[in-house]
Scaffold this motif. Sequence first.
Motif, short mmCIF file in Angstrom:
data_model
loop_
_atom_site.label_atom_id
_atom_site.label_comp_id
_atom_site.label_asym_id
_atom_site.label_seq_id
_atom_site.Cartn_x
_atom_site.Cartn_y
_atom_site.Cartn_z
N VAL A 1 -4.77 11.70 -2.28
CA VAL A 1 -3.84 12.20 -3.28
C VAL A 1 -4.56 13.06 -4.32
N ASN B 1 0.82 -1.21 0.00
CA ASN B 1 0.00 0.00 0.00
C ASN B 1 0.85 1.26 0.00
N GLU B 2 1.93 1.25 0.78
CA GLU B 2 2.82 2.41 0.84
C GLU B 2 3.46 2.68 -0.52
N LEU C 1 -8.59 6.66 0.40
CA LEU C 1 -7.73 6.61 -0.78
C LEU C 1 -7.81 7.87 -1.64
N SER D 1 1.25 6.41 -6.99
CA SER D 1 0.08 7.18 -7.42
C SER D 1 0.33 8.67 -7.27
N LEU E 1 0.84 4.05 -2.92
CA LEU E 1 0.54 5.45 -2.64
C LEU E 1 1.60 6.39 -3.21
N ILE F 1 -0.86 12.64 5.78
CA ILE F 1 -0.64 12.40 4.35
C ILE F 1 -0.64 13.71 3.58
#
Length: 225
Positions: free
Chosen positions: A61, A3-4, A58, A10, A7, A208
């Motif tokens: 970003v 997942n990291e 999610l 992305s 991310l 984040i």
Amino acid sequence: MINELLLLLSLVFIFGAVIVAYRLFGKSGLYAMTVISTVLANIEVLILIKAFGMEQTLGNVFFAATFLITDILSENEGKKESTRAVKIGIFTAIFTMIANGFWFLFVPSENDFISPALRTVFSNTPRMLASSLIVYAITQRFDVWLYHKWWEFTTKKTGNSHAYLWIRNNGSTLISQLINTVLFNLFAFVGIYDVRTLISVIASGYVIFIFTSLLDTPAVYIARK
């Protein structure tokens, strides 16, 4: 760590796409990315993941990308154009919310198999879009205003309008993102998540956003260049 890694990839992809769109199509490319980011952020925000030891939605970003877009427009095209991007985002959110509402008014055919899945995905979308619309209108306009206030401050202090881009970029975005994170999660998720999860989502979301805001500074410098 999957997942990291996803991310980070992305983040590079989306911020890179903003720069490429600006390079190829000018401010029209940024307006297009505003529409794309607004729609996809309000879909991806429904997905809850764990990354860097925190629960987070999610859509972070794509939400961060909208702040990058207004900062680039403020820096290169002026306050009027960045405000126009905000208005485009608001129009996009309103249109999407109404269009989604129409989907569920139709009676599906007996051969339809996708409607239940779409209903599951988009059943919360009107609330998400309404929350996003209100918070977007507040925070994005505030971000544009604050960006130019920081610009006035740095120009007055240095006598150079190009100096300290990183201060006006981060000084506006970090404050705006804090307001955005708290308000959106309260409006969108009260009653959906328990209090502990909601606090975790707000805290992790802002962490984040701090990370993405710092990383979008090179993108603003590239766009100005």
